[in-house]
Write an enzyme that holds these catalytic residues in place. Structure first.
Site, short mmCIF file in Angstrom:
data_model
loop_
_atom_site.label_atom_id
_atom_site.label_comp_id
_atom_site.label_asym_id
_atom_site.label_seq_id
_atom_site.Cartn_x
_atom_site.Cartn_y
_atom_site.Cartn_z
N CYS A 164 52.12 41.72 42.64
CA CYS A 164 51.53 41.52 43.97
C CYS A 164 52.22 40.43 44.78
O CYS A 164 51.97 40.31 45.98
CB CYS A 164 50.05 41.18 43.83
N HIS A 303 44.58 35.26 49.32
CA HIS A 303 44.92 36.40 48.47
C HIS A 303 43.68 37.29 48.34
O HIS A 303 43.79 38.51 48.44
CB HIS A 303 45.40 35.91 47.11
N GLU A 314 40.70 31.06 43.54
CA GLU A 314 41.34 30.67 44.80
C GLU A 314 40.48 29.67 45.57
O GLU A 314 41.01 28.72 46.16
CB GLU A 314 41.61 31.90 45.66
N LYS A 335 42.45 41.88 52.98
CA LYS A 335 42.34 42.96 51.99
C LYS A 335 40.98 43.64 52.08
O LYS A 335 40.81 44.75 51.58
CB LYS A 335 42.56 42.42 50.59
N HIS A 340 44.18 46.43 48.67
CA HIS A 340 45.24 45.63 48.07
C HIS A 340 46.52 46.46 48.04
O HIS A 340 46.60 47.46 47.32
CB HIS A 340 44.84 45.21 46.66
N PHE A 399 49.63 39.32 39.06
CA PHE A 399 49.59 39.54 37.62
C PHE A 399 50.88 38.97 37.00
O PHE A 399 51.97 39.10 37.55
CB PHE A 399 49.54 41.04 37.32
#
Length: 425
Positions: A164, A303, A314, A335, A340, A399
């Site tokens: 990502c 994010h 976050e 998002k 996403h 990830f």
């Protein structure tokens, strides 16, 4: 001395718009691009929601032959690049040197749709039925390659593949190339088209995706009821230039890229450190690069994936970086509208961050309804809002522990500023 880097062109294709203007317009209105899966082949999947791009026609950007020889992620990258380069006014060989113009476009999974189709062909009909174009269709670097071929760019060229964070890190690497004098211009960003059986099944097996069936409940960043992200597709491309190169050709400047912070976690293949210390470090590195203190940043495009761990981590990281000022920062997760976009998310969100900065309107986090106890910051819930802005931050955490943060500011050398959408709905 490091060169200053500015943004002179932007283009995107997203689930809420086929270009940057429609994407921005719909983001401000809180339009959701999340929909129920319509592909009958996916009926057995437990996941029922995706953020697809509707109405995209690759034939507007290439002929039938090229369409058959390019994966969807490459087609989306080319469409976004066409818009970005046109927006910038660049003409390689005229006002830009092809040898000093590079391309750096990331992708998390590349042509996974082509790969899935090829494997099905092998299983059903044997090895001899695989297309000779399969490999150059699914390699992740081929979006950068095709865009470079399209415009004749012969400078620094690359592709960052960090899940990502691919789009944001690609922008960061392009930024560094210009800073150190290796290029005058970089066409950069990310592209992704992962909505297929293996893409959805893999993320579902990791319990990363929302299991909701109602599109209005599927992507709820920072909401107490969040249960995972909704997979989307798209592309975002920016044209970066050294400030002196942009000024020399009289280019319109959208914003300045002030800082880039990147670090790894070395912790877990999917989960972040619970205290957010590595995400904190990435934000601090970006602020140090930009020579800004937290009080100088008014907005964060988070994010904000709508997963249990991500949104809490976050929030903790933002509080650790900003201290009490965290409560004065406007935050939103776009998002909630786009889903996403994996390797394209950071690039599209960079564009939305720049438009937020220019227009001084904060896009909302839609689908927000119930506060989680520890998550008590200003997430710009449901409705866009005006605010005076000087500097904005865009966060991307992937990830594998790949973290990237970008900071944009209003360039003091702006020429002929042009708004796209001034009415707050």
């Amino acid at each position: 001395m490091k060169k200053r880097v500015v943004i002179t062109g932007m283009g995107c294709v997203t689930p809420i718009g086929l270009d940057k203007e429609s994407t921005w317009h719909n983001a401000l209105k809180g339009v959701s691009g999340i929909r129920n899966i319509t592909d009958e082949r996916m009926d057995e999947l437990s996941v029922k929601l995706v953020a697809e791009i509707l109405g995209f026609d690759p034939l507007q950007h290439m002929d039938v032959k090229e369409t058959r020889r390019t994966d969807r992620f490459i087609q989306l990258a080319i469409a976004a690049a066409d818009e970005a380069v046109h927006d910038s006014g660049l003409v390689l060989g005229d006002n830009a040197d092809p040898l000093r113009t590079g391309v750096w476009i990331g992708s998390g999974v590349g042509g996974i749709m082509t790969f899935e189709t090829g494997m099905r062909e092998v299983v059903q009909n044997g090895y001899g039925r695989v297309s000779p174009f399969a490999l150059p269709m699914f390699l992740p670097n081929m979006a950068a390659s095709r865009v470079a071929i399209r415009f004749g760019a012969r400078g620094v060229t690359g592709c960052t593949v960090t899940a990502c964070a691919s789009g944001s890190q690609s922008i960061g690497e392009a930024y560094r190339a210009i800073q150190r004098g290796a290029a005058d211009v970089m066409i950069t960003g990310g592209a992704e088209a992962p909505i297929c059986n293996i893409g959805l099944a893999s993320f579902s097996a990791m319990r990363a995706l929302s299991m909701q069936t109602d599109p209005s409940q599927g992507s709820r960043p920072f909401d107490k009821r969040r249960d995972g992200f909704v997979m989307g597709e798209g592309a975002g491309i920016l044209v970066l230039e050294s400030l002196d190169h942009a000024q020399a050709r009289g280019a319109e400047i959208h914003a300045e890229l002030l800082g880039y912070g990147s670090c790894g976690e070395g912790f877990h293949i999917a989960a972040p450190r619970p205290d957010g210390s590595d995400w904190k470090r990435a934000m601090i590195l970006a602020m140090e690069d930009a020579e800004l203190t937290p009080e100088r940043i008014q907005y964060i495009n988070a994010h904000g994936t709508s997963t249990l761990l991500n949104d809490l981590t976050e929030t903790r990281a933002i509080k650790a970086v900003y201290g009490f000022h965290a409560y004065n920062v406007s935050i939103s997760s776009t998002k909630s509208m786009t889903g996403h976009l994996l390797g394209a998310s950071g690039a599209v969100e960079a564009i939305l961050s720049i438009l937020t900065l220019r227009e001084e309107i904060i896009p909302p986090t839609i689908h927000y309804g119930e506060q989680d106890e520890e998550m008590d910051l200003d997430y710009t819930s449901n409705v866009s809002r005006r605010r005076q802005l000087d500097n904005v931050m865009s966060n991307t955490f992937a990830f594998g522990g790949h973290n990237a943060v970008l900071i944009f500011g209003k360039c003091q050398q702006l020429t002929s500023p042009r708004g796209l959408w001034h009415d707050v709905p």
